[in-house]
Design an enzyme around this catalytic site. Structure first.
Site, PDB file in Angstrom:
ATOM      1  N   ALA A  73       0.828  -1.208   0.000  1.00 12.79           N
ATOM      2  CA  ALA A  73       0.000   0.000   0.000  1.00 12.79           C
ATOM      3  C   ALA A  73       0.864   1.260   0.000  1.00 12.79           C
ATOM      4  O   ALA A  73       0.493   2.264  -0.601  1.00 12.79           O
ATOM      5  CB  ALA A  73      -0.928  -0.005   1.205  1.00 12.79           C
ATOM      6  N   ASN A 153      -5.897   3.244  10.788  1.00 18.07           N
ATOM      7  CA  ASN A 153      -5.168   2.075  11.288  1.00 18.07           C
ATOM      8  C   ASN A 153      -5.060   2.043  12.810  1.00 18.07           C
ATOM      9  O   ASN A 153      -4.942   0.985  13.399  1.00 18.07           O
ATOM     10  CB  ASN A 153      -3.771   2.020  10.660  1.00 18.07           C
ATOM     11  CG  ASN A 153      -3.099   3.372  10.585  1.00 18.07           C
ATOM     12  OD1 ASN A 153      -3.646   4.324  10.022  1.00 18.07           O
ATOM     13  ND2 ASN A 153      -1.923   3.470  11.153  1.00 18.07           N
ATOM     14  N   SER A 201      -3.461  -3.577   0.457  1.00 15.28           N
ATOM     15  CA  SER A 201      -2.238  -4.315   0.771  1.00 15.28           C
ATOM     16  C   SER A 201      -2.541  -5.773   1.104  1.00 15.28           C
ATOM     17  O   SER A 201      -3.561  -6.071   1.739  1.00 15.28           O
ATOM     18  CB  SER A 201      -1.564  -3.647   1.968  1.00 15.28           C
ATOM     19  OG  SER A 201      -0.396  -4.345   2.328  1.00 15.28           O
ATOM     20  N   HIS A 203      -0.721  -7.956   3.107  1.00 14.28           N
ATOM     21  CA  HIS A 203      -0.422  -8.516   4.431  1.00 14.28           C
ATOM     22  C   HIS A 203      -1.389  -8.088   5.527  1.00 14.28           C
ATOM     23  O   HIS A 203      -1.263  -8.531   6.666  1.00 14.28           O
ATOM     24  CB  HIS A 203       1.030  -8.219   4.832  1.00 14.28           C
ATOM     25  CG  HIS A 203       1.316  -6.806   5.221  1.00 14.28           C
ATOM     26  ND1 HIS A 203       1.404  -6.423   6.539  1.00 14.28           N
ATOM     27  CD2 HIS A 203       1.540  -5.692   4.487  1.00 14.28           C
ATOM     28  CE1 HIS A 203       1.696  -5.120   6.586  1.00 14.28           C
ATOM     29  NE2 HIS A 203       1.772  -4.660   5.355  1.00 14.28           N
ATOM     30  N   THR A 242       9.501  -6.816 -13.090  1.00 13.84           N
ATOM     31  CA  THR A 242       8.976  -8.183 -13.192  1.00 13.84           C
ATOM     32  C   THR A 242       7.938  -8.428 -12.106  1.00 13.84           C
ATOM     33  O   THR A 242       8.173  -8.106 -10.932  1.00 13.84           O
ATOM     34  CB  THR A 242      10.143  -9.183 -13.029  1.00 13.84           C
ATOM     35  OG1 THR A 242      11.092  -8.902 -14.056  1.00 13.84           O
ATOM     36  CG2 THR A 242       9.664 -10.620 -13.131  1.00 13.84           C
ATOM     37  N   CYS A 328       4.214   1.564  12.561  1.00  9.55           N
ATOM     38  CA  CYS A 328       5.170   2.352  11.798  1.00  9.55           C
ATOM     39  C   CYS A 328       5.733   3.500  12.590  1.00  9.55           C
ATOM     40  O   CYS A 328       6.812   4.000  12.311  1.00  9.55           O
ATOM     41  CB  CYS A 328       4.513   2.911  10.541  1.00  9.55           C
ATOM     42  SG  CYS A 328       3.606   1.662   9.677  1.00  9.55           S
TER      43      CYS A 328
HETATM   44  C1  PLP Z   1      -3.761   2.843   6.501  1.00 13.49           C
HETATM   45  C2  PLP Z   1      -2.488   2.248   5.993  1.00 13.49           C
HETATM   46  N1  PLP Z   1      -1.952   2.680   4.850  1.00 13.49           N
HETATM   47  C3  PLP Z   1      -0.826   2.163   4.344  1.00 13.49           C
HETATM   48  C4  PLP Z   1      -0.135   1.172   4.985  1.00 13.49           C
HETATM   49  C5  PLP Z   1       1.143   0.628   4.390  1.00 13.49           C
HETATM   50  O1  PLP Z   1       0.917  -0.625   3.833  1.00 13.49           O
HETATM   51  P1  PLP Z   1       2.129  -1.550   3.325  1.00 13.49           P
HETATM   52  O2  PLP Z   1       2.692  -2.170   4.545  1.00 13.49           O
HETATM   53  O3  PLP Z   1       1.475  -2.538   2.416  1.00 13.49           O
HETATM   54  O4  PLP Z   1       3.081  -0.683   2.605  1.00 13.49           O
HETATM   55  C6  PLP Z   1      -0.648   0.672   6.188  1.00 13.49           C
HETATM   56  C7  PLP Z   1       0.092  -0.375   6.940  1.00 13.49           C
HETATM   57  O5  PLP Z   1       0.624  -0.122   7.998  1.00 13.49           O
HETATM   58  C8  PLP Z   1      -1.845   1.219   6.702  1.00 13.49           C
HETATM   59  O6  PLP Z   1      -2.372   0.793   7.846  1.00 13.49           O
END
Ligand code: PLP
Length: 392
Positions: A73, A153, A201, A203, A242, A328
């Site tokens: 993402a 999140n 995303s 995961h 790729t 993060c």
């Molecule tokens: C709202 C939001 N956006 C973006 C991301 C980033 O996703 P990715 O880990 O796939 O780069 C996250 C993941 O922490 C998220 O919670």
């Protein structure tokens, strides 16, 4: 029961064994390059990528050709924001986003500012929701993008996406939504919701890490982007490199399984989450953050009064895996900017934790979490009142 109990599914999810099974052959016997046109190894890989593209598109109501595979993402958001900015020929470029967005959006927006663009960061109310009048007022003749996340999140708060989309449409401005936390958890449909660009995303939905997608609307209106990674013209010239075939296959199945199971699963998780909240609220001096907002069904963000946040994490650590803020930003030890934007005091933020349940969470897990947390909260309160004597 495996300890610590995993209650951090908003950070990442384990790969569902059914998805892993589907992926495995693509690491070995089906190893072809999806861009190889001259033999069956390549054709087979391409067919599998096409099938996954359809699975992803189906989950969000898109056309397969509108799906661009990315590494996640973060990359999808970078491509959308920087790609729109670079593609616009206007002399003055302005975009609108929200101060509680994920860092992927905020840092990409900062990048746009460094390139000479201007950005409005909308505030949120105490429930973490934007005000639609603020949005209307922020729009200028030079606004080239409105970017508002679907669900947060840290808190699970859902923004009024359809209303935002309708304002964007009235002003002929593309609307992008970072739906990383919402896709696969609640119904998200780019047609019904009026979304022009959407990031998701793998995961977060029991697929692998390192794979994601950007939805880019093809019609009504057609959205044009400048690629941010060049080299071969893959993904309709929007993202070269790729293709990550095993990852893409995994993402496809993650979307298909989420689609099939979402209805039942969201009810099950909401029941677990609600029971968790009710049990903890009984301890008193505890608040569910953004309780009155529309929230994702599987997660909660809770403030615990009269506890020492640092000690709380430490003491719960061998039993429970949860987080203080988003994964993060937790390394920086700064108080959550999301809760700060909702007007919370530093002390309350310090004692706020996110618990996110998932597909593999059980009632037993939740009961264990409640009992561990209750014990720690009572102990902290006892120590405040009576010094460091254990409760007997
Ligand atoms: C709202 C939001 N956006 C973006 C991301 C980033 O996703 P990715 O880990 O796939 O780069 C996250 C993941 O922490 C998220 O919670």
């Amino acid at each position: 029961m495996k300890l610590p109990v995993y209650l951090d599914n908003n950070a990442t999810t384990p790969v569902d064994p059914r998805i892993l099974q589907e992926m495995l052959p693509y690491f070995s016997e089906r190893f072809g390059n999806a861009a190889s046109r001259t033999h069956s190894y390549g054709w087979e890989a391409e067919e599998s990528v096409d099938a996954a593209r359809e699975q992803v598109a189906n989950l969000i109501g898109a056309h397969p050709q509108e799906i661009v595979f990315t590494s996640g993402a973060t990359e999808a958001v970078n491509l959308a924001i920087k790609g729109i900015f670079e593609n616009s020929e206007r002399e003055t470029k302005h975009m609108i986003t929200v101060c509680t967005e994920h860092k992927a959006v905020l840092d990409s927006s900062n990048h746009v500012e460094r390139l000479g663009g201007t950005v409005t960061y909308l505030p949120v109310d105490a429930n973490g929701v934007i005000n639609l009048t603020d949005l209307e007022n922020a729009i200028t003749a030079n606004t080239i993008l409105i970017s508002v996340m679907y669900a947060n999140n840290e808190t699970g708060v859902i923004q009024p996406v359809r209303e935002i989309a309708s304002i964007a449409k009235n002003h002929l401005i593309p609307f992008m939504s970072d739906a990383t936390q919402a896709v696969g958890k609640i119904p998200v449909n780019v047609q019904n919701d009026g979304i022009d660009l959407l990031a998701l995303s793998g995961h977060k939905i029991y697929g692998p890490k390192g794979i994601g997608a950007l939805y880019v609307r093809k019609k009504n209106p057609t959205i044009a982007l400048t690629a941010q990674i060049d080299g071969g013209g893959h993904e309709r010239n929007m993202r070269s490199g790729t293709l990550n075939v095993p990852g893409i296959v995994g993402l496809g199945w993650a979307c298909e399984i989420a689609d099939t199971e979402m209805g039942r699963e969201s009810k099950r998780l909401a029941a677990l989450r609600n029971a968790f909240e009710v049990e903890l609220l009984a301890l008193q001096d505890i608040e569910v953050n953004a309780e009155d907002a529309r929230r994702l069904p599987h997660c909660t963000n809770i403030s615990f009064g009269q506890v020492d946040g640092e000690k709380f994490i430490f003491e719960a650590g061998s039993d429970l895996a949860f987080s203080r803020s988003s994964a993060c930003t937790s390394a920086t030890l700064e108080p959550s900017y999301v809760l700060k934007a909702m007007g919370f005091s530093d002390e309350r933020i310090h004692n706020s934790f996110r618990f996110s349940f998932g597909r593999f969470s059980t009632e037993e897990n939740v009961n264990h979490a409640v009992s561990v947390i209750s014990r720690i909260v009572k102990q902290h309160r006892h120590e405040r009142n009576h010094g460091h004597h254990p409760i007997v």
